[in-house]
Write a protein that holds these residues in place. Structure first.
Motif, short mmCIF file in Angstrom:
data_model
loop_
_atom_site.label_atom_id
_atom_site.label_comp_id
_atom_site.label_asym_id
_atom_site.label_seq_id
_atom_site.Cartn_x
_atom_site.Cartn_y
_atom_site.Cartn_z
N UNK A 1 0.82 -1.21 0.00
CA UNK A 1 0.00 0.00 0.00
C UNK A 1 0.85 1.26 0.00
N UNK A 2 1.98 1.25 0.69
CA UNK A 2 2.71 2.50 0.91
C UNK A 2 3.97 2.63 0.06
N UNK A 3 4.85 1.64 0.13
CA UNK A 3 6.16 1.78 -0.52
C UNK A 3 6.01 1.93 -2.03
N UNK A 4 5.23 1.05 -2.65
CA UNK A 4 5.07 1.10 -4.10
C UNK A 4 4.41 2.41 -4.54
N UNK A 5 3.27 2.76 -3.90
CA UNK A 5 2.52 3.95 -4.30
C UNK A 5 3.32 5.24 -4.13
N UNK A 6 3.93 5.41 -2.96
CA UNK A 6 4.71 6.63 -2.74
C UNK A 6 5.93 6.66 -3.66
N UNK A 7 6.58 5.51 -3.82
CA UNK A 7 7.77 5.42 -4.68
C UNK A 7 7.42 5.84 -6.11
N UNK A 8 6.29 5.34 -6.57
CA UNK A 8 5.85 5.65 -7.93
C UNK A 8 5.62 7.15 -8.10
N UNK B 1 14.70 6.60 -7.02
CA UNK B 1 13.88 7.54 -6.23
C UNK B 1 14.76 8.69 -5.72
N UNK B 2 15.95 8.35 -5.21
CA UNK B 2 16.83 9.36 -4.62
C UNK B 2 17.31 10.35 -5.66
N UNK B 3 17.70 9.84 -6.82
CA UNK B 3 18.26 10.70 -7.87
C UNK B 3 17.18 11.62 -8.43
N UNK C 1 7.07 9.48 -6.45
CA UNK C 1 8.35 10.19 -6.42
C UNK C 1 8.92 10.33 -7.82
N UNK C 2 8.83 9.26 -8.64
CA UNK C 2 9.43 9.39 -9.97
C UNK C 2 8.47 9.92 -11.03
N UNK C 3 7.15 9.91 -10.72
CA UNK C 3 6.19 10.38 -11.72
C UNK C 3 5.72 11.82 -11.50
N UNK C 4 5.79 12.30 -10.27
CA UNK C 4 5.24 13.63 -9.97
C UNK C 4 6.33 14.67 -9.84
N UNK C 5 5.88 15.93 -9.73
CA UNK C 5 6.82 17.02 -9.51
C UNK C 5 6.28 17.94 -8.43
N UNK C 6 7.11 18.87 -8.00
CA UNK C 6 6.67 19.94 -7.07
C UNK C 6 6.09 19.40 -5.77
N UNK D 1 4.94 12.89 -1.57
CA UNK D 1 5.26 11.48 -1.76
C UNK D 1 6.55 11.11 -1.04
N UNK D 2 7.55 12.01 -1.10
CA UNK D 2 8.83 11.74 -0.41
C UNK D 2 8.59 11.62 1.09
#
Lengths: 235, 220
Positions: free
Chosen positions: B105-112, B168-170, B114-119, B125-126
């Motif tokens: 529920x958490x790791x995948x959704x938030x991780x996704x 995610x970090x980069x 991080x790389x798909x969203x901005x601002x 998400x981070x």
């Protein structure tokens, strides 16, 4: 020692922290009743969560929580498996690993696509509502295929895990359709599913745990207005 | 069981696929790996997973099992004589299932995100991602693995996502290790196990894959 006495000795202290209008909580009650387990039900006010709930489910702060001998288990599907493994008679899940995997697969599908799909169709408006209804209907088509030729999803005369997971359809979906102004459980589109719903709801222990229909109507009226005003506030 | 026919339909970079590879490695099960082209889905994938049309799919003696955690549980139940993933006590099993569900529920959704969203959406998400990892650190406690002395169900659910942390970090411009050193220490400890190191992909290659995905989705 009589069977009932032996069972009661093994039960321990069982409590359910729940909300009578929550379909997730009713699933847990059905499972306990199917196993003949006695429990104390603690009604939660979800707008004013108790210390007990926050203590027993600090991660999600949600109902249902099963508390067995003071040890909490959260998440309805996790609770159903716990109940099945702790009280082994009247099995909810099949024995065969592939059949178990299928039951778990359909439960996940039903919760993620059918239930969430129904919620979307319920509270969205306009074009988004139309799209949500279409998407939910597609998901329901898979369920219709699964139940064809069977009385219950379990495949025999007794209800099982997936029947309990789908148990929201006869009452909750019906109320969501009325309040949300949409139709998903169409007897013409899904005759087998419709028949399953009627058979399921006739079972006495199922009926015993259902909330009164008008309380549920009020609850859904409240949530649809609440959600829409939250959505408006965001814009 | 020498007569078993086991095939895994998968995509190399998928953390969900890596979960299954790790589970099969832990049990010492021989299988055929079949890389899928998700832009051009093959007949076998569509036949074996008509509902979601997704990977991973485990095909065991012609019968498909879909959804990574369901596959991992299936593997545990079929090859039950070696390396059990779930504890035997029902309460401990429920806790393992709860935390694996939490990872989903958490790791995948938030991780996704991080790389798909901005601002603002990316920042939220981070934060959600780090908060979730901290909860997992709390659950790990002093144990070497979530499964205790050996790798278990929650470890299998979580560790593959480590291969996506560098991406995610980069992209998110933050350091996961700075916020969650214990969790990173745990991931590195897992990687010392041969079953883990051979089931997980190189984070730099995963990063290149994510960069390619971002270009494809027009995120810059």
């Amino acid at each position: 020692m009589g069977e009932v006495q032996a069972l009661q000795n093994t039960m321990g202290e069982v409590k359910v922290i729940g909300s009578s209008k929550s379909l997730f909580c009713t699933r847990v009650e059905w499972a306990l009743k199917l196993k003949g387990v006695e429990y104390e039900y603690l009604e939660e006010d979800l707008l004013n969560k108790s210390t007990l709930l926050l203590q027993h489910n600090p991660v999600h702060k949600k109902v249902p929580v099963l508390v067995h001998n003071n040890k909490p288990v959260a998440e309805s599907l996790v609770i159903l498996e716990y109940i099945d493994e702790t009280w082994k008679h009247n099995s909810l899940l099949p024995e065969d690993p592939h059949e178990r995997a299928m039951a778990r697969f359909w439960a996940k599908f039903a919760d993620e696509k059918c239930l969430m799909g129904a919620f979307m169709a319920f509270w969205k408006e306009g074009e988004e509502k139309e799209k949500a209804i279409e998407s939910a209907l597609e998901s329901f088509t898979f369920l219709e295929k699964q139940i064809q030729g069977k009385k219950f999803f379990s495949g025999d005369d007794n209800i099982g895990y997936f029947d309990l997971v789908m148990g929201w359809i006869p009452l909750w979906l019906n109320v969501m359709e009325e309040v949300g102004g949409m139709k998903l459980d169409d007897p013409q589109k899904f005759p087998s599913l419709h028949e399953w719903a009627q058979n399921f709801n006739e079972i006495p222990l199922i009926k015993d745990c259902l909330p009164p229909r008008d309380a549920l109507v009020n609850y859904f009226n409240f949530t649809v207005n609440y959600n829409r005003s939250m959505a408006e506030a965001k814009q | 069981m020498a007569s078993d026919q086991v095939t895994l339909l998968d995509l190399w970079a998928s953390p969900f696929g890596m979960r299954v590879r790790l589970a099969l490695a832990e049990k010492g099960v021989k299988y055929e790996y079949s890389e899928q082209d998700l832009m051009n889905k093959g007949a076998l994938l569509l036949q074996m997973n008509p509902v979601h049309k997704k990977i991973p799919v485990l095909v065991h003696n012609g019968k498909p099992v879909c959804e990574s955690l369901i596959i991992v549980q299936y593997i545990d139940e079929v090859w039950k004589d070696k390396a059990p993933f779930l504890p035997s006590d029902p309460y401990q099993r429920a806790q393992s299932r709860f935390w694996a569900d939490f990872v989903d529920k958490k790791i995948y959704d938030f991780g996704r995100k991080i790389w798909m969203e901005k601002g603002e959406d990316q920042e939220a998400a981070k934060k959600g991602f780090i908060d979730s990892l901290k909860l997992l650190e709390g659950e790990l406690g002093d144990k070497p693995y979530f499964g205790g002395e050996t790798i278990g169900y929650v470890d299998i659910a979580l560790v593959p996502f480590y291969t996506w942390f560098y991406a995610y970090e980069t992209i998110g411009n933050f350091s996961i290790e700075a916020e969650c050193p214990k969790l990173i220490g745990y991931c590195k400890r897992c990687l010392k196990k041969e079953t883990v190191s051979k089931s997980l992909e190189d984070p730099k290659k995963v990063y290149d894959f994510v960069v390619m995905l971002r270009k494809k989705y027009g995120i810059e």
